[in-house]
Design an enzyme around this catalytic site. Sequence first.
Site, PDB file in Angstrom:
ATOM      1  N   LYS A 146      -3.061  21.831  -1.052  1.00 50.17           N
ATOM      2  CA  LYS A 146      -3.862  22.586  -0.077  1.00 50.17           C
ATOM      3  C   LYS A 146      -3.492  22.220   1.373  1.00 50.17           C
ATOM      4  CE  LYS A 146      -7.531  21.209  -2.386  1.00 50.17           C
ATOM      5  NZ  LYS A 146      -6.891  20.775  -3.632  1.00 50.17           N
ATOM      6  N   THR A 165      -0.754  11.445   6.998  1.00 47.41           N
ATOM      7  CA  THR A 165      -2.202  11.691   7.107  1.00 47.41           C
ATOM      8  C   THR A 165      -2.817  11.721   5.718  1.00 47.41           C
ATOM      9  OG1 THR A 165      -1.799  14.064   7.096  1.00 47.41           O
ATOM     10  CG2 THR A 165      -2.076  13.034   9.260  1.00 47.41           C
ATOM     11  N   SER A 166      -2.119  11.139   4.728  1.00 50.85           N
ATOM     12  CA  SER A 166      -2.632  11.230   3.354  1.00 50.85           C
ATOM     13  C   SER A 166      -3.310   9.932   2.923  1.00 50.85           C
ATOM     14  CB  SER A 166      -1.521  11.633   2.404  1.00 50.85           C
ATOM     15  OG  SER A 166      -2.087  11.999   1.172  1.00 50.85           O
ATOM     16  N   ARG A 167      -2.538   8.969   2.444  1.00 45.43           N
ATOM     17  CA  ARG A 167      -3.081   7.663   2.094  1.00 45.43           C
ATOM     18  C   ARG A 167      -2.052   6.617   2.482  1.00 45.43           C
ATOM     19  NH1 ARG A 167      -7.271   9.720   2.016  1.00 45.43           N
ATOM     20  NH2 ARG A 167      -8.835   9.862   0.370  1.00 45.43           N
ATOM     21  N   ASP A 209      -2.184   8.111  10.362  1.00 45.70           N
ATOM     22  CA  ASP A 209      -3.647   8.197  10.392  1.00 45.70           C
ATOM     23  C   ASP A 209      -4.255   7.287   9.330  1.00 45.70           C
ATOM     24  OD1 ASP A 209      -6.143   9.313  11.337  1.00 45.70           O
ATOM     25  OD2 ASP A 209      -6.260  10.364   9.415  1.00 45.70           O
ATOM     26  N   GLU A 226      -6.115  -0.500   5.175  1.00 47.94           N
ATOM     27  CA  GLU A 226      -7.130  -0.071   6.158  1.00 47.94           C
ATOM     28  C   GLU A 226      -8.570  -0.414   5.740  1.00 47.94           C
ATOM     29  OE1 GLU A 226      -6.321   4.263   5.952  1.00 47.94           O
ATOM     30  OE2 GLU A 226      -8.388   4.499   5.274  1.00 47.94           O
ATOM     31  N   HIS A 256      -7.926   6.942  10.488  1.00 50.44           N
ATOM     32  CA  HIS A 256      -8.357   7.843   9.405  1.00 50.44           C
ATOM     33  C   HIS A 256      -9.342   8.901   9.920  1.00 50.44           C
ATOM     34  CE1 HIS A 256      -8.547   7.896   4.771  1.00 50.44           C
ATOM     35  NE2 HIS A 256      -8.889   9.091   5.229  1.00 50.44           N
TER      36      HIS A 256
HETATM   37  N1  LIG Z   1      -6.545  11.536   6.479  1.00 45.94           N
HETATM   38  C1  LIG Z   1      -7.570  12.227   6.041  1.00 45.94           C
HETATM   39  O1  LIG Z   1      -8.589  12.321   6.725  1.00 45.94           O
HETATM   40  C2  LIG Z   1      -7.486  12.950   4.689  1.00 45.94           C
HETATM   41  C3  LIG Z   1      -8.426  13.935   4.419  1.00 45.94           C
HETATM   42  C4  LIG Z   1      -8.336  14.655   3.206  1.00 45.94           C
HETATM   43  C5  LIG Z   1      -7.337  14.344   2.286  1.00 45.94           C
HETATM   44  N2  LIG Z   1      -6.450  13.355   2.579  1.00 45.94           N
HETATM   45  C6  LIG Z   1      -5.385  13.029   1.610  1.00 45.94           C
HETATM   46  O2  LIG Z   1      -4.549  14.164   1.454  1.00 45.94           O
HETATM   47  C7  LIG Z   1      -4.128  14.221   0.091  1.00 45.94           C
HETATM   48  C8  LIG Z   1      -3.694  15.641  -0.242  1.00 45.94           C
HETATM   49  O3  LIG Z   1      -4.833  16.487  -0.210  1.00 45.94           O
HETATM   50  P1  LIG Z   1      -4.769  17.990  -0.780  1.00 45.94           P
HETATM   51  O4  LIG Z   1      -6.150  18.538  -0.624  1.00 45.94           O
HETATM   52  O5  LIG Z   1      -3.625  18.705  -0.178  1.00 45.94           O
HETATM   53  O6  LIG Z   1      -4.473  17.684  -2.326  1.00 45.94           O
HETATM   54  P2  LIG Z   1      -3.892  18.689  -3.411  1.00 45.94           P
HETATM   55  O7  LIG Z   1      -4.327  18.137  -4.732  1.00 45.94           O
HETATM   56  O8  LIG Z   1      -4.232  20.107  -3.065  1.00 45.94           O
HETATM   57  O9  LIG Z   1      -2.299  18.514  -3.250  1.00 45.94           O
HETATM   58  C9  LIG Z   1      -1.601  17.411  -3.716  1.00 45.94           C
HETATM   59  C10 LIG Z   1      -0.202  17.896  -4.157  1.00 45.94           C
HETATM   60  O10 LIG Z   1       0.540  16.743  -4.564  1.00 45.94           O
HETATM   61  C11 LIG Z   1       1.294  17.092  -5.717  1.00 45.94           C
HETATM   62  N3  LIG Z   1       1.560  15.864  -6.459  1.00 45.94           N
HETATM   63  C12 LIG Z   1       0.668  15.005  -6.983  1.00 45.94           C
HETATM   64  N4  LIG Z   1       1.276  13.958  -7.544  1.00 45.94           N
HETATM   65  C13 LIG Z   1       2.607  14.184  -7.404  1.00 45.94           C
HETATM   66  C14 LIG Z   1       3.768  13.443  -7.772  1.00 45.94           C
HETATM   67  N5  LIG Z   1       3.684  12.268  -8.423  1.00 45.94           N
HETATM   68  N6  LIG Z   1       4.984  13.955  -7.443  1.00 45.94           N
HETATM   69  C15 LIG Z   1       5.081  15.151  -6.793  1.00 45.94           C
HETATM   70  N7  LIG Z   1       4.025  15.887  -6.424  1.00 45.94           N
HETATM   71  C16 LIG Z   1       2.797  15.400  -6.714  1.00 45.94           C
HETATM   72  C17 LIG Z   1       0.430  18.059  -6.484  1.00 45.94           C
HETATM   73  O11 LIG Z   1       1.206  18.897  -7.356  1.00 45.94           O
HETATM   74  C18 LIG Z   1      -0.239  18.853  -5.355  1.00 45.94           C
HETATM   75  O12 LIG Z   1       0.487  20.030  -5.045  1.00 45.94           O
HETATM   76  C19 LIG Z   1      -5.368  13.732  -0.688  1.00 45.94           C
HETATM   77  O13 LIG Z   1      -5.002  13.204  -1.945  1.00 45.94           O
HETATM   78  C20 LIG Z   1      -5.929  12.669   0.221  1.00 45.94           C
HETATM   79  O14 LIG Z   1      -5.410  11.412  -0.168  1.00 45.94           O
HETATM   80  C21 LIG Z   1      -6.494  12.660   3.754  1.00 45.94           C
END
Ligand SMILES: NC(=O)c1ccc[n+]([C@@H]2O[C@H](COP(=O)([O-])OP(=O)(O)OC[C@H]3O[C@@H](n4cnc5c(N)ncnc54)[C@H](O)[C@@H]3O)[C@@H](O)[C@H]2O)c1
Length: 353
Positions: free
Chosen positions: A177, A255-257, A281, A286, A318
Amino acid sequence: MGTPYEGKGIGVCCRKIPPVRRVCMKCLVTSARPYDRAFLEKANDNRHELFFVESRLDRSTVSLARGFPAVCPFVDDRLDAECVRVLFEGGTRILALRSTGYNNVDLDAARSSGMTVMRVREYSPFAVAEFALGLMLVLNRHIHRAYNRVREGNFLLDGFLGFDMHGRTAGIVGTGKIGTALARILSGMGCRILGFDARPSPACLSLGMEYRPLGSLLAESDIVSLHLPLQPETRHIIDREALDRMKPTAMLVNTSRGGLIDSAALVDALKARKIGAVGLDVYEEEAGLYFRDHGEENIDDDVFARLLTFSNVVVTGHQAYFTRDAMEEIARTTLSNLDDFEASRKNDNTVCP
Ligand SMILES: NC(=O)c1ccc[n+]([C@@H]2O[C@H](COP(=O)([O-])OP(=O)(O)OC[C@H]3O[C@@H](n4cnc5c(N)ncnc54)[C@H](O)[C@@H]3O)[C@@H](O)[C@H]2O)c1
Protein backbone atom coordinates in the site's frame (compact mmCIF):
# COMPACT_ATOMS: atom_id res chain seq x y z
CA MET A 1 -55.39 5.43 4.96
CA GLY A 2 -53.66 5.88 8.34
CA THR A 3 -53.05 3.25 11.00
CA PRO A 4 -55.79 2.47 13.60
CA TYR A 5 -53.63 4.12 16.27
CA GLU A 6 -53.04 7.37 14.43
CA GLY A 7 -54.02 10.42 16.42
CA LYS A 8 -54.69 8.36 19.57
CA GLY A 9 -51.23 8.64 21.01
CA ILE A 10 -50.82 4.87 21.00
CA GLY A 11 -47.65 3.44 19.57
CA VAL A 12 -46.45 6.87 18.53
CA CYS A 13 -43.23 7.92 20.15
CA CYS A 14 -43.15 11.68 20.72
CA ARG A 15 -40.11 11.83 23.01
CA LYS A 16 -36.64 11.06 21.66
CA ILE A 17 -35.26 8.21 23.73
CA PRO A 18 -31.48 8.53 24.04
CA PRO A 19 -29.64 5.48 22.65
CA VAL A 20 -28.56 3.07 25.37
CA ARG A 21 -24.82 3.20 25.69
CA ARG A 22 -23.24 -0.11 26.52
CA VAL A 23 -19.66 0.04 27.68
CA CYS A 24 -18.15 -2.87 25.84
CA MET A 25 -14.55 -3.41 26.84
CA LYS A 26 -12.18 -2.21 29.50
CA CYS A 27 -9.03 -1.39 27.62
CA LEU A 28 -5.58 -0.25 28.74
CA VAL A 29 -3.91 2.01 26.16
CA THR A 30 -0.14 1.84 26.64
CA SER A 31 2.62 4.20 25.40
CA ALA A 32 -0.18 6.78 25.26
CA ARG A 33 0.82 10.34 24.42
CA PRO A 34 -1.73 13.14 24.88
CA TYR A 35 -2.50 13.12 21.14
CA ASP A 36 -3.27 9.36 21.25
CA ARG A 37 -5.71 10.01 24.06
CA ALA A 38 -7.39 12.90 22.24
CA PHE A 39 -7.97 10.94 19.01
CA LEU A 40 -9.06 7.73 20.75
CA GLU A 41 -11.45 9.47 23.14
CA LYS A 42 -13.04 11.38 20.30
CA ALA A 43 -13.56 8.25 18.20
CA ASN A 44 -14.68 6.19 21.19
CA ASP A 45 -17.57 8.39 22.19
CA ASN A 46 -17.72 6.55 25.57
CA ARG A 47 -18.44 3.15 24.09
CA HIS A 48 -15.40 1.39 25.54
CA GLU A 49 -13.83 2.10 28.90
CA LEU A 50 -10.38 3.40 28.02
CA PHE A 51 -7.53 3.85 30.50
CA PHE A 52 -4.35 5.56 29.35
CA VAL A 53 -0.78 5.09 30.59
CA GLU A 54 2.34 6.69 29.18
CA SER A 55 4.46 3.69 30.19
CA ARG A 56 5.84 1.47 27.54
CA LEU A 57 4.50 -2.07 27.79
CA ASP A 58 7.13 -4.75 28.33
CA ARG A 59 7.99 -7.44 30.88
CA SER A 60 8.78 -4.85 33.53
CA THR A 61 5.47 -2.97 33.23
CA VAL A 62 3.12 -5.79 32.27
CA SER A 63 1.54 -5.91 35.74
CA LEU A 64 -0.17 -2.58 34.90
CA ALA A 65 -2.43 -4.50 32.51
CA ARG A 66 -3.65 -7.06 35.07
CA GLY A 67 -7.44 -7.33 34.89
CA PHE A 68 -7.77 -5.57 31.52
CA PRO A 69 -9.48 -7.83 28.94
CA ALA A 70 -8.17 -5.54 26.19
CA VAL A 71 -4.77 -3.90 25.81
CA CYS A 72 -3.95 -1.39 23.09
CA PRO A 73 -0.18 -1.22 22.44
CA PHE A 74 1.89 0.83 20.00
CA VAL A 75 5.08 0.16 18.03
CA ASP A 76 7.31 0.95 20.99
CA ASP A 77 5.80 -1.71 23.25
CA ARG A 78 7.66 -5.01 23.40
CA LEU A 79 5.30 -7.95 23.68
CA ASP A 80 7.68 -10.87 23.90
CA ALA A 81 6.60 -14.39 24.89
CA GLU A 82 6.93 -13.70 28.62
CA CYS A 83 4.93 -10.48 28.38
CA VAL A 84 2.16 -12.16 26.34
CA ARG A 85 2.02 -15.04 28.85
CA VAL A 86 1.67 -12.69 31.84
CA LEU A 87 -0.97 -10.64 30.01
CA PHE A 88 -3.04 -13.76 29.30
CA GLU A 89 -2.73 -14.94 32.91
CA GLY A 90 -3.90 -11.50 34.03
CA GLY A 91 -7.09 -11.81 31.97
CA THR A 92 -6.13 -10.05 28.72
CA ARG A 93 -7.72 -11.65 25.67
CA ILE A 94 -7.14 -9.11 22.91
CA LEU A 95 -4.16 -7.02 21.85
CA ALA A 96 -5.59 -4.23 19.69
CA LEU A 97 -2.45 -2.80 18.09
CA ARG A 98 -2.60 0.83 16.96
CA SER A 99 -0.14 0.07 14.16
CA THR A 100 0.15 -1.73 10.83
CA GLY A 101 3.33 -3.61 11.75
CA TYR A 102 3.17 -6.35 14.39
CA ASN A 103 6.85 -7.32 14.54
CA ASN A 104 6.91 -6.28 18.22
CA VAL A 105 4.51 -9.07 19.24
CA ASP A 106 5.56 -12.70 19.73
CA LEU A 107 2.80 -14.19 17.58
CA ASP A 108 3.71 -17.81 18.42
CA ALA A 109 3.20 -17.03 22.09
CA ALA A 110 -0.07 -15.23 21.33
CA ARG A 111 -1.32 -18.14 19.21
CA SER A 112 -0.41 -20.83 21.71
CA SER A 113 -2.03 -18.99 24.61
CA GLY A 114 -5.20 -18.16 22.64
CA MET A 115 -4.69 -14.40 22.64
CA THR A 116 -6.32 -12.49 19.77
CA VAL A 117 -4.10 -9.95 18.02
CA MET A 118 -5.63 -7.28 15.80
CA ARG A 119 -3.94 -4.38 14.04
CA VAL A 120 -4.75 -1.42 11.85
CA ARG A 121 -4.06 -3.09 8.52
CA GLU A 122 -4.60 0.03 6.52
CA TYR A 123 -4.59 3.73 7.24
CA SER A 124 -3.54 6.60 5.08
CA PRO A 125 -0.63 5.08 3.12
CA PHE A 126 -0.27 8.66 1.83
CA ALA A 127 0.94 9.87 5.24
CA VAL A 128 4.02 7.61 5.08
CA ALA A 129 4.60 7.91 1.32
CA GLU A 130 4.46 11.72 1.45
CA PHE A 131 6.86 11.74 4.40
CA ALA A 132 9.30 9.53 2.46
CA LEU A 133 9.16 12.08 -0.37
CA GLY A 134 9.76 14.83 2.20
CA LEU A 135 12.96 13.12 3.38
CA MET A 136 14.10 12.73 -0.23
CA LEU A 137 13.62 16.42 -0.97
CA VAL A 138 15.24 17.55 2.28
CA LEU A 139 18.31 15.41 1.66
CA ASN A 140 18.63 16.09 -2.05
CA ARG A 141 18.31 19.87 -1.73
CA HIS A 142 20.03 20.09 1.71
CA ILE A 143 17.04 21.89 3.21
CA HIS A 144 18.00 20.81 6.77
CA ARG A 145 21.34 22.56 6.39
CA ALA A 146 19.89 25.58 4.56
CA TYR A 147 17.44 26.15 7.45
CA ASN A 148 20.33 26.55 9.91
CA ARG A 149 22.60 28.49 7.57
CA VAL A 150 19.98 31.15 6.79
CA ARG A 151 19.23 31.64 10.50
CA GLU A 152 22.94 32.45 10.98
CA GLY A 153 22.70 35.10 8.27
CA ASN A 154 24.69 32.93 5.84
CA PHE A 155 23.16 32.85 2.38
CA LEU A 156 25.95 30.95 0.59
CA LEU A 157 24.78 28.05 -1.58
CA ASP A 158 28.09 26.17 -1.47
CA GLY A 159 27.53 22.52 -0.61
CA PHE A 160 23.82 22.62 -1.42
CA LEU A 161 23.95 21.36 -5.01
CA GLY A 162 21.13 18.86 -5.63
CA PHE A 163 19.82 16.91 -8.61
CA ASP A 164 16.54 16.93 -10.54
CA MET A 165 14.44 13.99 -9.42
CA HIS A 166 12.76 14.05 -12.80
CA GLY A 167 14.44 11.41 -14.95
CA ARG A 168 16.24 9.74 -12.02
CA THR A 169 15.72 6.08 -11.08
CA ALA A 170 13.88 5.36 -7.83
CA GLY A 171 13.86 1.81 -6.43
CA ILE A 172 10.90 0.95 -4.23
CA VAL A 173 11.58 -2.05 -1.99
CA GLY A 174 8.14 -3.37 -1.01
CA THR A 175 5.31 -2.32 -3.31
CA GLY A 176 2.31 -2.84 -1.03
CA LYS A 177 0.00 0.00 0.00
CA ILE A 178 2.70 2.52 0.98
CA GLY A 179 5.14 1.53 -1.77
CA THR A 180 2.35 1.91 -4.35
CA ALA A 181 1.37 5.36 -3.01
CA LEU A 182 5.03 6.42 -3.29
CA ALA A 183 5.31 4.93 -6.80
CA ARG A 184 2.37 7.14 -7.88
CA ILE A 185 4.03 10.26 -6.43
CA LEU A 186 7.46 9.53 -7.94
CA SER A 187 6.11 8.57 -11.34
CA GLY A 188 4.17 11.87 -11.29
CA MET A 189 7.52 13.61 -10.76
CA GLY A 190 8.93 11.89 -13.83
CA CYS A 191 11.13 9.31 -12.10
CA ARG A 192 11.80 5.94 -13.62
CA ILE A 193 10.52 3.49 -11.03
CA LEU A 194 11.93 0.07 -10.20
CA GLY A 195 10.30 -2.31 -7.75
CA PHE A 196 11.15 -5.31 -5.60
CA ASP A 197 8.39 -7.39 -4.04
CA ALA A 198 7.44 -11.04 -3.65
CA ARG A 199 4.09 -10.16 -5.25
CA PRO A 200 4.26 -7.51 -7.99
CA SER A 201 1.46 -4.95 -7.76
CA PRO A 202 -0.81 -4.51 -10.82
CA ALA A 203 -1.20 -0.82 -9.89
CA CYS A 204 2.59 -0.36 -9.95
CA LEU A 205 2.95 -2.30 -13.20
CA SER A 206 0.36 -0.03 -14.78
CA LEU A 207 2.48 2.97 -13.71
CA GLY A 208 5.34 1.48 -15.70
CA MET A 209 7.26 0.05 -12.74
CA GLU A 210 9.93 -2.44 -13.72
CA TYR A 211 10.38 -5.25 -11.17
CA ARG A 212 13.93 -6.34 -10.45
CA PRO A 213 15.74 -8.73 -8.11
CA LEU A 214 16.89 -6.72 -5.08
CA GLY A 215 20.58 -6.68 -6.11
CA SER A 216 19.84 -5.17 -9.54
CA LEU A 217 17.40 -2.63 -8.07
CA LEU A 218 20.07 -1.47 -5.61
CA ALA A 219 22.72 -1.22 -8.32
CA GLU A 220 20.54 0.79 -10.72
CA SER A 221 18.73 3.19 -8.38
CA ASP A 222 19.59 6.80 -7.52
CA ILE A 223 17.06 6.66 -4.68
CA VAL A 224 16.10 3.55 -2.70
CA SER A 225 13.03 3.66 -0.44
CA LEU A 226 12.18 0.78 1.92
CA HIS A 227 8.56 -0.32 2.46
CA LEU A 228 8.80 -3.99 3.48
CA PRO A 229 7.44 -5.26 6.79
CA LEU A 230 10.02 -6.42 9.33
CA GLN A 231 10.06 -10.21 9.45
CA PRO A 232 12.87 -12.72 10.07
CA GLU A 233 13.46 -12.88 6.28
CA THR A 234 13.62 -9.11 5.82
CA ARG A 235 15.76 -8.31 8.89
CA HIS A 236 18.96 -6.58 7.72
CA ILE A 237 17.90 -6.92 4.10
CA ILE A 238 20.10 -3.86 3.69
CA ASP A 239 23.36 -5.29 5.00
CA ARG A 240 27.00 -4.64 4.11
CA GLU A 241 26.71 -6.53 0.80
CA ALA A 242 23.53 -4.67 -0.18
CA LEU A 243 25.14 -1.32 0.66
CA ASP A 244 28.17 -2.26 -1.46
CA ARG A 245 25.87 -2.80 -4.43
CA MET A 246 24.42 0.72 -4.24
CA LYS A 247 25.78 3.66 -6.22
CA PRO A 248 28.12 5.77 -4.04
CA THR A 249 25.88 8.76 -4.83
CA ALA A 250 22.60 6.97 -4.03
CA MET A 251 20.12 8.03 -1.39
CA LEU A 252 18.60 5.49 1.00
CA VAL A 253 15.31 6.25 2.78
CA ASN A 254 13.74 4.04 5.44
CA THR A 255 10.24 4.84 6.69
CA SER A 256 9.32 1.21 7.35
CA ARG A 257 11.08 -0.52 10.25
CA GLY A 258 14.58 0.08 11.56
CA GLY A 259 15.50 -3.61 11.57
CA LEU A 260 15.51 -3.68 7.76
CA ILE A 261 18.94 -1.99 7.85
CA ASP A 262 22.12 -3.19 9.56
CA SER A 263 22.84 0.18 11.21
CA ALA A 264 26.48 -0.58 12.05
CA ALA A 265 27.12 -1.46 8.38
CA LEU A 266 25.35 1.77 7.38
CA VAL A 267 27.67 3.85 9.60
CA ASP A 268 30.69 2.15 7.97
CA ALA A 269 29.29 2.83 4.48
CA LEU A 270 28.77 6.51 5.38
CA LYS A 271 32.30 6.78 6.81
CA ALA A 272 33.72 5.19 3.63
CA ARG A 273 31.58 7.57 1.47
CA LYS A 274 29.95 4.58 -0.19
CA ILE A 275 26.50 6.13 0.02
CA GLY A 276 25.28 9.61 -0.91
CA ALA A 277 22.59 10.40 1.67
CA VAL A 278 20.38 8.62 4.19
CA GLY A 279 16.92 9.46 5.57
CA LEU A 280 15.77 7.40 8.56
CA ASP A 281 12.38 7.71 10.20
CA VAL A 282 12.94 4.41 11.98
CA TYR A 283 15.92 2.86 13.74
CA GLU A 284 16.46 -0.74 14.78
CA GLU A 285 17.05 0.12 18.44
CA GLU A 286 14.43 2.87 18.61
CA ALA A 287 12.31 1.18 21.32
CA GLY A 288 12.68 3.17 24.52
CA LEU A 289 14.46 5.98 22.64
CA TYR A 290 11.79 7.41 20.38
CA PHE A 291 8.55 9.11 21.50
CA ARG A 292 10.38 10.52 24.55
CA ASP A 293 12.45 13.59 25.41
CA HIS A 294 16.04 12.54 26.18
CA GLY A 295 17.27 16.15 26.09
CA GLU A 296 18.56 16.01 29.67
CA GLU A 297 20.39 12.69 29.25
CA ASN A 298 23.17 11.29 27.12
CA ILE A 299 22.28 8.89 24.35
CA ASP A 300 24.04 5.60 25.15
CA ASP A 301 23.67 4.06 21.70
CA ASP A 302 26.98 4.80 19.92
CA VAL A 303 25.77 3.70 16.48
CA PHE A 304 22.75 6.01 16.70
CA ALA A 305 24.87 8.87 18.06
CA ARG A 306 27.33 8.44 15.17
CA LEU A 307 24.46 8.48 12.63
CA LEU A 308 23.41 11.89 13.97
CA THR A 309 26.85 13.36 13.20
CA PHE A 310 26.70 13.01 9.40
CA SER A 311 25.51 16.08 7.53
CA ASN A 312 24.09 13.85 4.77
CA VAL A 313 21.89 11.91 7.21
CA VAL A 314 18.48 13.09 8.41
CA VAL A 315 16.90 11.22 11.30
CA THR A 316 13.30 11.65 12.47
CA GLY A 317 11.61 9.87 15.37
CA HIS A 318 9.07 7.56 13.71
CA GLN A 319 6.74 10.34 12.64
CA ALA A 320 5.92 9.33 9.07
CA TYR A 321 2.42 8.14 10.07
CA PHE A 322 1.67 11.25 12.11
CA THR A 323 -1.02 13.17 10.23
CA ARG A 324 -4.48 14.12 11.48
CA ASP A 325 -6.07 11.89 8.83
CA ALA A 326 -3.99 8.86 9.81
CA MET A 327 -4.58 9.39 13.55
CA GLU A 328 -8.34 9.58 13.01
CA GLU A 329 -8.27 6.40 10.96
CA ILE A 330 -6.08 4.56 13.48
CA ALA A 331 -8.43 5.52 16.33
CA ARG A 332 -11.56 4.58 14.39
CA THR A 333 -10.19 1.20 13.29
CA THR A 334 -8.76 0.34 16.72
CA LEU A 335 -12.15 0.91 18.36
CA SER A 336 -14.06 -1.01 15.72
CA ASN A 337 -11.55 -3.86 16.22
CA LEU A 338 -12.61 -3.88 19.89
CA ASP A 339 -16.30 -3.84 18.80
CA ASP A 340 -15.70 -6.80 16.49
CA PHE A 341 -13.78 -8.78 19.09
CA GLU A 342 -16.57 -8.19 21.62
CA ALA A 343 -19.12 -9.41 19.10
CA SER A 344 -16.91 -12.43 18.15
CA ARG A 345 -16.60 -11.11 14.60
CA LYS A 346 -13.41 -11.66 12.63
CA ASN A 347 -12.23 -8.93 10.32
CA ASP A 348 -9.33 -8.23 7.97
CA ASN A 349 -7.33 -6.75 10.82
CA THR A 350 -7.13 -10.04 12.72
CA VAL A 351 -3.50 -11.18 12.81
CA CYS A 352 -4.13 -14.19 15.02
CA PRO A 353 -5.70 -16.65 15.69
N1 LIG B 1 7.15 5.01 9.81
C1 LIG B 1 5.86 4.89 10.02
O1 LIG B 1 5.25 5.75 10.65
C2 LIG B 1 5.10 3.68 9.44
C3 LIG B 1 3.71 3.76 9.38
C4 LIG B 1 2.99 2.68 8.81
C5 LIG B 1 3.67 1.56 8.35
N2 LIG B 1 5.03 1.51 8.45
C6 LIG B 1 5.75 0.32 7.96
O2 LIG B 1 5.54 0.21 6.56
C7 LIG B 1 5.46 -1.18 6.24
C8 LIG B 1 4.73 -1.35 4.91
O3 LIG B 1 3.37 -0.96 5.09
P1 LIG B 1 2.27 -1.28 3.96
O4 LIG B 1 0.97 -0.78 4.51
O5 LIG B 1 2.74 -0.79 2.65
O6 LIG B 1 2.30 -2.88 3.98
P2 LIG B 1 1.76 -3.87 2.86
O7 LIG B 1 1.50 -5.16 3.57
O8 LIG B 1 0.66 -3.24 2.07
O9 LIG B 1 3.03 -4.04 1.89
C9 LIG B 1 4.15 -4.80 2.21
C10 LIG B 1 4.69 -5.41 0.90
O10 LIG B 1 5.88 -6.13 1.22
C11 LIG B 1 5.89 -7.33 0.46
N3 LIG B 1 6.71 -8.30 1.17
C12 LIG B 1 6.54 -8.78 2.41
N4 LIG B 1 7.52 -9.61 2.75
C13 LIG B 1 8.34 -9.69 1.67
C14 LIG B 1 9.56 -10.38 1.41
N5 LIG B 1 10.12 -11.19 2.32
N6 LIG B 1 10.15 -10.20 0.19
C15 LIG B 1 9.57 -9.39 -0.74
N7 LIG B 1 8.43 -8.71 -0.55
C16 LIG B 1 7.83 -8.85 0.65
C17 LIG B 1 4.45 -7.75 0.36
O11 LIG B 1 4.21 -8.60 -0.78
C18 LIG B 1 3.73 -6.40 0.24
O12 LIG B 1 3.52 -6.04 -1.12
C19 LIG B 1 4.72 -1.79 7.45
O13 LIG B 1 5.02 -3.16 7.59
C20 LIG B 1 5.27 -0.98 8.60
O14 LIG B 1 6.38 -1.66 9.16
C21 LIG B 1 5.75 2.54 8.97
